[in-house]
Design an enzyme around this catalytic site. Structure first.
Site, mmCIF file in Angstrom:
data_model
loop_
_atom_site.group_PDB
_atom_site.id
_atom_site.type_symbol
_atom_site.label_atom_id
_atom_site.label_comp_id
_atom_site.label_asym_id
_atom_site.label_seq_id
_atom_site.Cartn_x
_atom_site.Cartn_y
_atom_site.Cartn_z
ATOM 1 N N HIS A 100 47.723 37.684 53.527
ATOM 2 C CA HIS A 100 47.648 36.224 53.494
ATOM 3 C C HIS A 100 46.341 35.757 52.865
ATOM 4 C CE1 HIS A 100 45.308 37.321 57.016
ATOM 5 N NE2 HIS A 100 44.776 36.112 57.040
ATOM 6 N N ASP A 102 43.804 32.629 53.938
ATOM 7 C CA ASP A 102 43.668 31.886 55.198
ATOM 8 C C ASP A 102 44.223 30.462 55.109
ATOM 9 O OD1 ASP A 102 42.573 33.913 56.782
ATOM 10 O OD2 ASP A 102 40.578 33.571 55.935
ATOM 11 N N HIS A 250 44.073 39.012 52.136
ATOM 12 C CA HIS A 250 43.556 40.101 52.956
ATOM 13 C C HIS A 250 44.531 40.432 54.076
ATOM 14 C CE1 HIS A 250 42.172 36.424 54.906
ATOM 15 N NE2 HIS A 250 42.094 37.112 56.047
ATOM 16 N N ARG A 265 34.723 34.256 63.128
ATOM 17 C CA ARG A 265 34.953 33.814 61.742
ATOM 18 C C ARG A 265 34.594 32.345 61.594
ATOM 19 N NH1 ARG A 265 40.900 33.697 59.354
ATOM 20 N NH2 ARG A 265 40.670 31.425 59.410
#
Ligand code: SIN
Length: 274
Positions: A100, A102, A250, A265
């Site tokens: 995907h 993000d 990623h 994150r």
């Protein structure tokens, strides 16, 4: 540009670089400029041995834009824009287990994400990154002509609905983002073309029949995951990865159960893909 204040060591010819000689807590303007250049050049960059608390991780993110708040996952206590990334023996899923970019379901998806891991398993827990420039460039001229001008729907609903109940989230009545984006986007800074469909969020190519959409989307998401567009990052405690969601996908590997892997994150807002 020649790098004068940071060290840049490419991981593969197509994607990824390890950056040395910096502490992200205390950066000069010149270092920031060079980090930005390295991100544009290598698409995902890595830093080792970074002692970051949440405030300094957020401050680093803010050098690149406003911070994004995740539409589904709860934030860290007192830090709504920081997403905990945590797995242990009680976990039933992890963040980012399929390819995907993000939150591509947002009308203005994040430009970049900065992940700092504080606890890593003894082995495993690597993250795979794939260059969507390389994926686009490897399409045949006929496929490039076919996908040019097509749009795709990216929908948060199928992936996010009910996903965070284990973290105390009741999402009844919540509407998750859904957006239409070009299948091929032009990076706003480098002006390079990148494929912009992914397995996690892209549900439909809009200008063709459902059958054709399934077939073409199936082909494209398989194509994006070819090993030659990828690199694999082996984490250590206090490593940081900063990836450009506009040209990178990623996938996080969960091969370390029941060990702990944990960090935070920070995600930086982006603009509407064109
Ligand atoms: C994610 O942000 O998708 C998680 C990546 C990772 O845990 O390596």
């Amino acid at each position: 540009m020649a790098y004068e204040t940071i060290e840049v060591r490419p991981v593969t010819p197509r994607i990824g670089a390890e950056i040395g000689k910096v502490q992200l807590r205390e950066l000069s303007n010149r270092q920031l400029e060079e980090i930005h250049t390295a991100l544009l050049e290598h698409q995902v960059i890595f830093f080792r041995d970074q002692q970051l608390d949440l405030d300094s991780q957020k401050a680093f993110g803010r050098h690149f834009g406003e911070l994004h708040t995740h539409p589904g996952a709860p934030g860290a206590p007192g830090h709504p824009e920081v997403m905990p990334v945590h797995a242990d023996a009680k976990s039933t899923y992890i963040a980012g287990e399929s390819w995907h970019s993000d939150v591509s379901c947002d009308p203005e998806p994040p430009m970049g994400s900065i992940l700092h891991l504080r606890v890593v398993p003894p082995v495993g827990g690597d993250t795979l990154f794939a260059s969507m420039y390389a994926a686009y460039e490897a399409l045949s001229p006929r496929m490039k002509a076919y996908v040019e001008g097509l749009t795709a729907t990216h929908d948060g609903e199928p992936y996010y609905r009910g996903r965070y109940t284990d973290k105390g989230v009741d999402d009844r009545g919540k509407i998750y983002p859904r957006a239409v984006h070009p299948v091929v986007r032009t990076h706003p800074e480098t002006k390079r073309k990148a494929l912009y469909v992914n397995r996690m969020f892209t549900t439909r190519i809009n200008e063709v029949s459902r059958d054709e959409s399934e077939a073409i989307l199936g082909y494209l998401v398989e194509h994006c995951a070819k090993p030659e567009f990828q690199m694999r990052f082996r984490w250590q405690q206090d490593s940081v990865a900063f990836w450009d969601n506009r040209c990178v996908q990623h996938l996080a590997l969960w091969d370390y159960f029941p060990q702990v892997r944990s960090g935070f994150r920070v995600t930086v807002k982006g603009d509407k893909p064109v």
